[in-house]
Enzyme design. Structure first.
Site, mmCIF file in Angstrom:
data_model
loop_
_atom_site.group_PDB
_atom_site.id
_atom_site.type_symbol
_atom_site.label_atom_id
_atom_site.label_comp_id
_atom_site.label_asym_id
_atom_site.label_seq_id
_atom_site.Cartn_x
_atom_site.Cartn_y
_atom_site.Cartn_z
ATOM 1 N N ASN A 22 -3.233 -3.110 -14.009
ATOM 2 C CA ASN A 22 -2.547 -2.568 -12.863
ATOM 3 C C ASN A 22 -2.496 -3.707 -11.832
ATOM 4 O O ASN A 22 -2.072 -3.656 -10.531
ATOM 5 C CB ASN A 22 -2.992 -1.306 -12.411
ATOM 6 C CG ASN A 22 -4.354 -1.119 -11.801
ATOM 7 O OD1 ASN A 22 -4.887 -2.360 -11.937
ATOM 8 N ND2 ASN A 22 -4.735 -0.103 -10.875
ATOM 9 N N THR A 82 -7.624 -5.773 -9.550
ATOM 10 C CA THR A 82 -8.630 -7.102 -9.381
ATOM 11 C C THR A 82 -8.130 -8.328 -10.434
ATOM 12 O O THR A 82 -8.728 -9.260 -10.250
ATOM 13 C CB THR A 82 -10.034 -6.672 -9.686
ATOM 14 O OG1 THR A 82 -10.229 -5.972 -10.902
ATOM 15 C CG2 THR A 82 -10.516 -5.648 -8.490
ATOM 16 N N GLY A 83 -7.314 -7.977 -11.316
ATOM 17 C CA GLY A 83 -6.940 -8.824 -12.387
ATOM 18 C C GLY A 83 -5.763 -9.652 -11.704
ATOM 19 O O GLY A 83 -5.174 -9.346 -10.690
ATOM 20 N N ASN A 129 -7.062 9.458 -20.853
ATOM 21 C CA ASN A 129 -5.848 8.985 -21.381
ATOM 22 C C ASN A 129 -6.046 8.034 -22.759
ATOM 23 O O ASN A 129 -5.387 8.019 -23.650
ATOM 24 C CB ASN A 129 -5.034 8.311 -20.241
ATOM 25 C CG ASN A 129 -4.616 9.188 -19.215
ATOM 26 O OD1 ASN A 129 -4.518 10.311 -19.707
ATOM 27 N ND2 ASN A 129 -4.629 8.714 -18.230
ATOM 28 N N TYR A 189 -18.870 4.321 -9.130
ATOM 29 C CA TYR A 189 -18.829 3.403 -10.384
ATOM 30 C C TYR A 189 -19.763 3.974 -11.476
ATOM 31 O O TYR A 189 -19.611 4.083 -12.694
ATOM 32 C CB TYR A 189 -19.298 2.045 -9.849
ATOM 33 C CG TYR A 189 -19.112 1.068 -11.006
ATOM 34 C CD1 TYR A 189 -18.043 0.285 -11.530
ATOM 35 C CD2 TYR A 189 -20.367 0.431 -11.706
ATOM 36 C CE1 TYR A 189 -17.894 -0.483 -12.643
ATOM 37 C CE2 TYR A 189 -20.357 -0.628 -12.597
ATOM 38 C CZ TYR A 189 -19.021 -0.799 -13.047
ATOM 39 O OH TYR A 189 -19.068 -1.749 -14.000
ATOM 40 N N ARG A 221 -19.458 -10.830 -5.922
ATOM 41 C CA ARG A 221 -20.899 -10.707 -6.947
ATOM 42 C C ARG A 221 -21.634 -11.934 -6.699
ATOM 43 O O ARG A 221 -21.110 -13.005 -6.152
ATOM 44 C CB ARG A 221 -20.209 -10.567 -8.247
ATOM 45 C CG ARG A 221 -20.023 -9.375 -8.671
ATOM 46 C CD ARG A 221 -19.642 -8.818 -10.313
ATOM 47 N NE ARG A 221 -18.327 -9.217 -10.572
ATOM 48 C CZ ARG A 221 -17.546 -8.918 -11.673
ATOM 49 N NH1 ARG A 221 -18.286 -8.259 -12.559
ATOM 50 N NH2 ARG A 221 -16.353 -8.950 -11.862
#
Ligand code: NAD
Ligand code: UDP
Length: 315
Positions: A36, A39-40, A101, A147, A188
């Site tokens: 989606n 973050t990619g 899913n 998370y 990070r």
């Protein structure tokens, strides 16, 4: 050459997912990259677009989708604390509804499905190093819970689809992984320190820097991950995958400053809530099952990672 398969990689435009798509294509498979783009990024897979065996599907795994595939690598989920805490409810949905899913699809088409779980299921561990049979020490109502608990619930769903419906599953607990294509803004520690060092800005250590992590280079992870997918159907995991060498965050900061010849100074900032004090995988099971252990030392893996960020900053 492996038998040609049709393989779905959810989160395929992310840091790890894009490297995985690339590796699976090199092995001769057809690859469907589902993402989606939270973050990619398309930039991570643009170099694969000319390959007719590669497809990109813009889709959110919290919604159902019907595809015919042989294997599924379920990586879709923001992985850095900054990103997964941006919309914590969505993070839980991605982990739980996304798992349902993908497991439903695996059940329908009899595909094998691998879950990218995490060392975060151990929370702030009271056992060190962490073996797979350690149940963890997780705060259910903290900033990291969306998370940690999301990933824990996903593991439960994977195991229940396996026992109740016979779905072939692989639960992989990934420890801190780094390499080219980490996002510069993901907060990070490896990406933050490298960018700060390259810009001669202060290196921000949270806490006193004595907390530890074990850093695994992405190539090591991919070998283990695809090897795990190839294990017999009755092998479900959970399986730890990470580098067995542990470094303090201060040691990492000093190494990055040294390797970039940076003029950066170290500055100390408050430690985020529920930040684990130490983390290192017990990798005995990975050695026994796959004859696998991480090969790339931190100093070696940082070389291409630093080069990647240098290139990014030059643009
Ligand atoms: P990343 O953020 O770079 O990649 C995640 C990808 O998932 C992104 O491309 C993002 O756009 C996509 N995504 C997020 N929510 C989605 C949704 N609802 N539907 C479809 N796509 C969605 O992170 P990464 O470091 O590549 O991590 C990949 C996986 O590995 C994650 O599941 C993460 O939890 C797990 N993991 C990573 C590490 C690590 O150190 N990098 C450690 C443990 C586990
Ligand atoms: N950290 C730090 N400075 C930064 C970013 C992170 O000292 O600029 C610390 C963070 O508090 C944690 C460790 O580095 O103790 C690893 O953080 P990261 O977000 O990379 O991963 P995780 O906490 O999920 O292992």
């Amino acid at each position: 050459m492996n038998k040609r398969k049709r393989i779905l990689v959810t989160g395929g435009a992310g840091f790890i997912g894009s490297h995985l798509c690339e590796m699976l294509l090199k092995q001769g498979h057809d690859v469907l990259c589902l993402d989606n783009f939270f973050t990619g990024s398309k930039d991570n897979v643009i170099h694969l677009m000319d390959d007719h065996r590669f497809e990109v599907i813009r889709h959110d795994i919290t919604r159902e989708i019907f595809l015919e595939v042989d294997e599924i690598y379920n990586l879709a989920c923001p992985a850095s604390p900054v990103h997964y805490q941006y919309n914590p409810i969505k993070t839980v949905k991605t982990n739980v509804m996304g798992a349902i899913n993908m497991l439903g699809m695996a059940k329908r088409v009899k595909a094998k499905v691998l879950q990218a779980s995490t060392s975060e299921v151990y929370g702030d561990p009271q056992q060190h190093p962490q073996p797979e049979d350690y149940w963890g020490n997780v705060n259910p109502v903290g900033r990291r819970s969306c998370y940690d608990e999301g990933k824990r619930c996903a593991e439960t769903l994977f195991m229940d689809y396996h026992t109740q419906n016979g779905v072939v599953i692989k639960i992989l607990r990934i420890f801190n992984t780094y390499g080219p294509r980490m996002q510069p803004d993901d907060g990070r520690v490896v990406s933050n320190f490298i960018i700060q060092a390259l810009q001669n800005k202060d290196i921000t250590i949270y806490g006193d820097g004595s907390q530890t992590r074990s850093f695994q280079y992405v190539d090591d992870l991919l070998l283990g991950m695809t090897g795990f997918m190839g294990t017999p159907d009755d092998i479900t995991g959970p399986l730890n995958m990470g580098n067995a060498h542990e470094f303090s965050i201060k040691e990492l900061a000093e190494m990055v400053i040294d390797m970039t010849n940076s003029r950066s100074q170290i500055t100390y900032m408050p430690l985020p809530e529920n930040d684990p004090v130490q983390r290192r995988p017990d990798t005995a099971y990975a050695r026994e099952l796959l004859d696998w252990q991480a090969q790339v030392p931190l100093r070696e893996g940082l070389v291409p990672t630093i080069a990647y960020f240098e290139n990014l900053l030059r643009r």
